[in-house]
Design a protein around this motif. Structure first.
Motif, short mmCIF file in Angstrom:
data_model
loop_
_atom_site.label_atom_id
_atom_site.label_comp_id
_atom_site.label_asym_id
_atom_site.label_seq_id
_atom_site.Cartn_x
_atom_site.Cartn_y
_atom_site.Cartn_z
N PHE A 31 0.85 -1.15 0.00
CA PHE A 31 -0.10 -0.02 0.03
C PHE A 31 0.82 1.28 0.12
N SER A 32 1.92 1.18 0.88
CA SER A 32 2.78 2.29 0.77
C SER A 32 3.66 2.47 -0.66
N HIS A 33 3.79 1.23 -1.23
CA HIS A 33 4.64 1.33 -2.44
C HIS A 33 3.53 2.06 -3.60
N ILE A 34 2.56 1.67 -3.62
CA ILE A 34 1.33 2.27 -4.52
C ILE A 34 1.49 3.80 -4.06
N GLU A 35 1.03 4.23 -3.08
CA GLU A 35 1.12 5.47 -2.72
C GLU A 35 2.54 6.46 -3.35
N GLY A 93 -8.26 2.66 -2.73
CA GLY A 93 -9.04 3.63 -3.44
C GLY A 93 -9.01 4.88 -2.25
N LYS A 94 -8.54 4.94 -1.29
CA LYS A 94 -8.37 5.91 -0.49
C LYS A 94 -7.07 6.71 -0.33
N ILE A 95 -6.23 6.04 -1.35
CA ILE A 95 -4.96 6.83 -1.42
C ILE A 95 -4.88 8.13 -1.99
N LYS A 96 -4.26 8.99 -1.22
CA LYS A 96 -4.31 10.56 -1.82
C LYS A 96 -3.65 10.59 -3.24
N ILE A 149 -8.32 6.78 -9.93
CA ILE A 149 -9.13 5.80 -10.20
C ILE A 149 -8.53 4.41 -9.68
N VAL A 150 -9.34 3.66 -9.02
CA VAL A 150 -9.07 2.32 -8.60
C VAL A 150 -9.76 1.46 -9.62
N GLU A 151 -8.77 0.54 -10.12
CA GLU A 151 -9.40 -0.22 -11.18
C GLU A 151 -9.29 -1.86 -10.80
N ILE A 152 -10.60 -2.46 -10.53
CA ILE A 152 -10.69 -3.98 -10.35
C ILE A 152 -10.31 -4.77 -11.33
N ASN A 153 -9.42 -5.58 -10.93
CA ASN A 153 -8.92 -6.53 -12.04
C ASN A 153 -9.76 -7.64 -12.15
N CYS A 154 -10.53 -8.12 -13.20
CA CYS A 154 -11.42 -9.02 -13.40
C CYS A 154 -10.97 -9.59 -14.68
N HIS A 155 -9.57 -9.61 -14.90
CA HIS A 155 -8.87 -9.65 -16.41
C HIS A 155 -7.92 -10.77 -16.47
N CYS A 156 -7.17 -10.87 -15.37
CA CYS A 156 -5.95 -11.55 -15.46
C CYS A 156 -6.41 -13.22 -15.77
N ARG A 157 -5.78 -13.86 -16.83
CA ARG A 157 -6.05 -15.30 -16.89
C ARG A 157 -5.04 -16.31 -16.41
N GLN A 158 -3.83 -15.76 -15.67
CA GLN A 158 -2.85 -16.52 -15.32
C GLN A 158 -3.54 -17.86 -14.28
#
Length: 243
Positions: free
Chosen positions: A62-66, A97-100, A104-113
């Protein structure tokens, strides 16, 4: 027309995105990132078999994304920053989604691994009976816009039905990898069908590697388009600023 640089596993970090944003992108997407113990363990397994993947522990992700969001915003203030994320429950995604500074927070319903789908994430999310509620919990509790990225034409899945669920759940964007089995081009007919039958902002993705394909995708009625593989080299050899 919204122009998005799409996430690529193990590649879409702030250093890479800061280099390609000047080609004319309005949205830069970090990730995809795994946010809880099951998805982080799955990411580790993907790395172990030699595939690129972001691999961060639970106490640092989480700190990395921020930090990554801040790194982009410090250079490109007018560009929206998105984070493509996956988790087995809504709460970790709500936390992102609360990171300053995150737009946009994008929910991954995509990966097929296999490592991801085996725990019910990635495109396997499309089969969840509670998908609408999962997305609604996030949309109702974050400080930013919500996008859902899906893979089209998954076996046993009605993509238009899923699009309606995502729209009803309160998502702002529906990011569609318009993949069509056996065809090396986007499923433009499906994109048009979704655009004609929903009001959610559709971001079209797949096979955007030339201006001709952008024009074909724009004709479907999309709100925007995203580019991934064509920018990996950092040398986009066609103009997107005209769209």
């Amino acid at each position: 027309m919204l122009k998005v640089v799409a996430p690529m596993a193990g590649i879409s970090n702030s250093e890479f995105l800061n280099k390609v944003i000047p080609y004319g992108f309005d949205v830069a997407t970090l990730g995809g990132y795994s946010l809880d113990e099951p998805t982080i363990e799955a990411s580790k397994k993907i790395v172990e078999r030699g595939r690129k993947e972001f691999d961060f522990s639970l106490d640092e992700i989480f700190s990395h994304i921020e930090k990554e969001v801040t790194s982009i915003k410090n250079v490109h203030r007018n560009v929206k920053v998105s984070a493509n994320v996956r988790a087995t429950t809504p709460q970790p995604i709500i936390e992102v989604g609360k990171i300053k500074g995150l737009d946009i927070v994008e929910i991954n319903c995509h990966c097929r691994q296999d490592e991801i789908t085996s725990i019910g994430c990635g495109q396997e999310m499309l089969k969840r009976p509670d998908l609408q509620d999962f997305i609604s919990q996030i949309a109702d509790n974050v400080d930013c816009e919500v996008s859902v990225k899906i893979r089209a034409n998954v076996d046993g899945i009605d993509t238009l039905h899923v699009a309606h669920l995502i729209e009803d759940a309160g998502a702002d964007y529906l990011h569609i990898d318009a993949m069509k089995n056996g065809v090396f081009d986007a499923d433009y007919d499906l994109l048009k069908k979704v655009c004609d039958n929903t009001k959610v902002k559709v971001i079209g993705n797949n096979s955007i590697n030339c201006e001709e394909n952008i024009k074909k995708m724009v004709k479907t009625g999309i709100y925007g388009f995203s580019i991934a593989r064509a920018v990996i080299s950092g040398n986009l050899d066609f103009k997107i600023s005209q769209f």
